[in-house]
Design a protein around this motif. Sequence first.
Motif, PDB file in Angstrom:
ATOM      1  N   UNK A 109      58.538  11.277  45.925  1.00 18.18           N
ATOM      2  CA  UNK A 109      57.147  10.818  45.984  1.00 18.18           C
ATOM      3  C   UNK A 109      56.676  10.985  47.433  1.00 18.18           C
ATOM      4  N   UNK A 110      56.084  12.143  47.780  1.00 19.92           N
ATOM      5  CA  UNK A 110      55.722  12.430  49.172  1.00 19.92           C
ATOM      6  C   UNK A 110      54.294  12.018  49.533  1.00 19.92           C
ATOM      7  N   UNK A 111      53.815  10.911  49.000  1.00 23.46           N
ATOM      8  CA  UNK A 111      52.407  10.506  49.122  1.00 23.46           C
ATOM      9  C   UNK A 111      51.964  10.361  50.577  1.00 23.46           C
ATOM     10  N   UNK A 112      50.668  10.638  50.796  1.00 28.47           N
ATOM     11  CA  UNK A 112      50.067  10.495  52.121  1.00 28.47           C
ATOM     12  C   UNK A 112      48.776   9.686  52.012  1.00 28.47           C
ATOM     13  N   UNK A 113      48.265   9.276  53.155  1.00 27.14           N
ATOM     14  CA  UNK A 113      46.908   8.740  53.244  1.00 27.14           C
ATOM     15  C   UNK A 113      46.035   9.881  53.756  1.00 27.14           C
ATOM     16  N   UNK A 114      45.049  10.298  52.987  1.00 25.76           N
ATOM     17  CA  UNK A 114      44.242  11.452  53.370  1.00 25.76           C
ATOM     18  C   UNK A 114      43.295  11.085  54.508  1.00 25.76           C
ATOM     19  N   UNK A 115      42.712  12.102  55.120  1.00 29.36           N
ATOM     20  CA  UNK A 115      41.757  11.871  56.204  1.00 29.36           C
ATOM     21  C   UNK A 115      40.550  11.086  55.727  1.00 29.36           C
ATOM     22  N   UNK A 116      40.251  11.145  54.425  1.00 33.48           N
ATOM     23  CA  UNK A 116      39.130  10.389  53.854  1.00 33.48           C
ATOM     24  C   UNK A 116      39.533   8.964  53.473  1.00 33.48           C
ATOM     25  N   UNK A 117      40.810   8.645  53.657  1.00 31.41           N
ATOM     26  CA  UNK A 117      41.279   7.297  53.342  1.00 31.41           C
ATOM     27  C   UNK A 117      41.813   7.127  51.941  1.00 31.41           C
ATOM     28  N   UNK A 118      41.858   8.192  51.149  1.00 28.98           N
ATOM     29  CA  UNK A 118      42.394   8.091  49.795  1.00 28.98           C
ATOM     30  C   UNK A 118      43.904   7.898  49.872  1.00 28.98           C
ATOM     31  N   UNK A 119      44.416   6.982  49.053  1.00 33.43           N
ATOM     32  CA  UNK A 119      45.839   6.647  49.131  1.00 33.43           C
ATOM     33  C   UNK A 119      46.342   6.175  47.778  1.00 33.43           C
ATOM     34  N   UNK A 120      47.657   6.123  47.654  1.00 29.85           N
ATOM     35  CA  UNK A 120      48.295   5.615  46.444  1.00 29.85           C
ATOM     36  C   UNK A 120      48.222   4.084  46.400  1.00 29.85           C
ATOM     37  N   UNK A 121      48.378   3.548  45.191  1.00 30.36           N
ATOM     38  CA  UNK A 121      48.641   2.133  45.051  1.00 30.36           C
ATOM     39  C   UNK A 121      50.151   1.966  44.977  1.00 30.36           C
ATOM     40  N   UNK A 122      50.705   2.328  43.838  1.00 26.19           N
ATOM     41  CA  UNK A 122      52.154   2.387  43.644  1.00 26.19           C
ATOM     42  C   UNK A 122      52.384   3.288  42.439  1.00 26.19           C
ATOM     43  N   UNK A 123      52.900   4.509  42.626  1.00 27.57           N
ATOM     44  CA  UNK A 123      53.011   5.455  41.522  1.00 27.57           C
ATOM     45  C   UNK A 123      53.950   4.968  40.421  1.00 27.57           C
ATOM     46  N   UNK A 124      53.460   4.941  39.202  1.00 32.96           N
ATOM     47  CA  UNK A 124      54.278   4.520  38.069  1.00 32.96           C
ATOM     48  C   UNK A 124      55.445   5.477  37.873  1.00 32.96           C
ATOM     49  N   UNK A 125      55.223   6.765  38.136  1.00 30.23           N
ATOM     50  CA  UNK A 125      56.296   7.743  37.949  1.00 30.23           C
ATOM     51  C   UNK A 125      57.490   7.450  38.842  1.00 30.23           C
TER      52      UNK A 125
ATOM     53  N   UNK B  36      53.407   5.371  50.022  1.00 31.88           N
ATOM     54  CA  UNK B  36      53.237   5.320  48.567  1.00 31.88           C
ATOM     55  C   UNK B  36      53.251   3.894  48.045  1.00 31.88           C
ATOM     56  N   UNK B  37      53.677   2.944  48.874  1.00 26.34           N
ATOM     57  CA  UNK B  37      53.879   1.573  48.426  1.00 26.34           C
ATOM     58  C   UNK B  37      55.329   1.279  48.102  1.00 26.34           C
ATOM     59  N   UNK B  38      56.172   2.320  48.182  1.00 26.51           N
ATOM     60  CA  UNK B  38      57.585   2.146  47.831  1.00 26.51           C
ATOM     61  C   UNK B  38      58.332   1.253  48.796  1.00 26.51           C
ATOM     62  N   UNK B  39      57.803   1.051  50.001  1.00 28.22           N
ATOM     63  CA  UNK B  39      58.511   0.205  50.956  1.00 28.22           C
ATOM     64  C   UNK B  39      58.498  -1.258  50.551  1.00 28.22           C
ATOM     65  N   UNK B  40      57.787  -1.598  49.481  1.00 30.36           N
ATOM     66  CA  UNK B  40      57.869  -2.956  48.941  1.00 30.36           C
ATOM     67  C   UNK B  40      59.236  -3.247  48.341  1.00 30.36           C
ATOM     68  N   UNK B  41      59.933  -2.199  47.870  1.00 29.18           N
ATOM     69  CA  UNK B  41      61.183  -2.454  47.145  1.00 29.18           C
ATOM     70  C   UNK B  41      62.294  -1.449  47.431  1.00 29.18           C
ATOM     71  N   UNK B  42      61.987  -0.302  48.021  1.00 28.98           N
ATOM     72  CA  UNK B  42      63.048   0.639  48.372  1.00 28.98           C
ATOM     73  C   UNK B  42      63.671   0.260  49.709  1.00 28.98           C
ATOM     74  N   UNK B  43      64.984   0.206  49.747  1.00 26.78           N
ATOM     75  CA  UNK B  43      65.730  -0.015  50.987  1.00 26.78           C
ATOM     76  C   UNK B  43      66.435   1.284  51.325  1.00 26.78           C
ATOM     77  N   UNK B  44      66.068   1.866  52.439  1.00 27.09           N
ATOM     78  CA  UNK B  44      66.547   3.197  52.794  1.00 27.09           C
ATOM     79  C   UNK B  44      68.071   3.259  52.803  1.00 27.09           C
ATOM     80  N   UNK B  45      68.595   4.201  52.005  1.00 24.67           N
ATOM     81  CA  UNK B  45      70.033   4.408  51.948  1.00 24.67           C
ATOM     82  C   UNK B  45      70.751   3.543  50.937  1.00 24.67           C
ATOM     83  N   UNK B  46      70.057   2.593  50.323  1.00 27.75           N
ATOM     84  CA  UNK B  46      70.703   1.709  49.350  1.00 27.75           C
ATOM     85  C   UNK B  46      70.268   2.030  47.919  1.00 27.75           C
TER      86      UNK B  46
END
Length: 407
Positions: A303-319, A336-346
């Motif tokens: 999930x390589x989500x970005x915040x666009x120059x216009x400010x468009x962004x993900x909430x939290x991708x269901x996929x 992408x919002x994944x930092x709410x629950x992903x722990x890097x390397x775990x």
Amino acid sequence: MHLLVVASTFPAHDADPVPAFVRDQVLALRAEDPSLRVTVLAPHDRRSGTRTSTRHADYDEHRFHYAWPRGAEQLAGRGIMPTLQAKPWLLPTVLTLFVGEFLALWSLVRRERPDVVYAHWFTPQAVVARWVGRLTGTPFVFTTHASDVSVWWKIPWLGPRVVRSHAVRAQRITAVSRRSMDKLRAFFDDEAWAALEPRTRIIPMGVDLPDAEEPSVGPGERVLFVGRLAEKKGVAYLLEALAEVRRTRPHVSLTVTGDGPLRADLEQRAAELGLDADAVRFTGYLTGADKTALFADHGTYVVPSIITDRGDAEGLPVALMEGLAVGQVCIATAESGADDFLVDGENGFLVGERDSAALARALTAAVDLDDARRARMGHEAMRTARQFHWPTVARAHLDFLFADEGV
């Protein structure tokens, strides 16, 4: 209780490529509380073959027109901001969408007399629900998804006042991720937020969990992306990362599943990077058994989500949650919002946005995992996904958004 859901994204049928998470939520709410009556209001979308009124087993669906000629009704279902970026001449239909939705919701509320209006997205649904609620005495709640609130910063002075005045009149508010809630929080000073915060909560959308207790995925060198091919998804950076990884690991391949305004550009970019059909495959939109088989055939999900120059962004991708649920090794940007629950390397890997080099390093690490660590990470991913199981998420929505004291 009679719930009236209003949303700008709602699929008309099972094969409709419009994201289905609002419909999935409706079905999950009904499964948790069969006495709940649900009516849905959404815009017409000629690409989806929508009908003005459709009775389904678990809800009644109503559609409204908002532009003339009807071919201009293109804002619904595929994302308002990406549509306007690709087709700026549709900007006047934003105003007619507000007007059309207001008239349709006002008429439907007076006829159906729901107990509460539930708006998905602040813009335009919560804004419209507030004024219909004021005219009819009907309480409203809303869920904010990513940039639907932050776009109001683009209107100096008036925009922030619109957000504050409408949010404080909602009975309850949820956000699908901490980052989405932070976007709403930014409109309030500390004192005002302290007053509003008890009526807010972070509750994501949900996912159906597989019956399997063990990861059921393909080899790690088969990489998967699923989503709409729009700028905020960041697929261009994933293609650059893949090209880098294949210099030393030519067996790594990518499947890009989904459609959208950038598909042709992304296919051209893949060719420019020397990524042939063996390296990257664009499947278009898939659903049902085809989508299930796709997840089972791949071992790494990105999930390589970005915040666009216009400010468009993900909430939290269901996929992303679907990838976790089957035990894939997931790589995601924090944006992408994944930092709410992903722990890097775990239970996955976290990288920064717009950083194809970091993404390439994470892909390499995922591909090179030994069997034991891949299995451990897959189990941790599945355990993480349990918090997003639809029955759990639907119960959280019912208990918070629609508790007796809230409506």
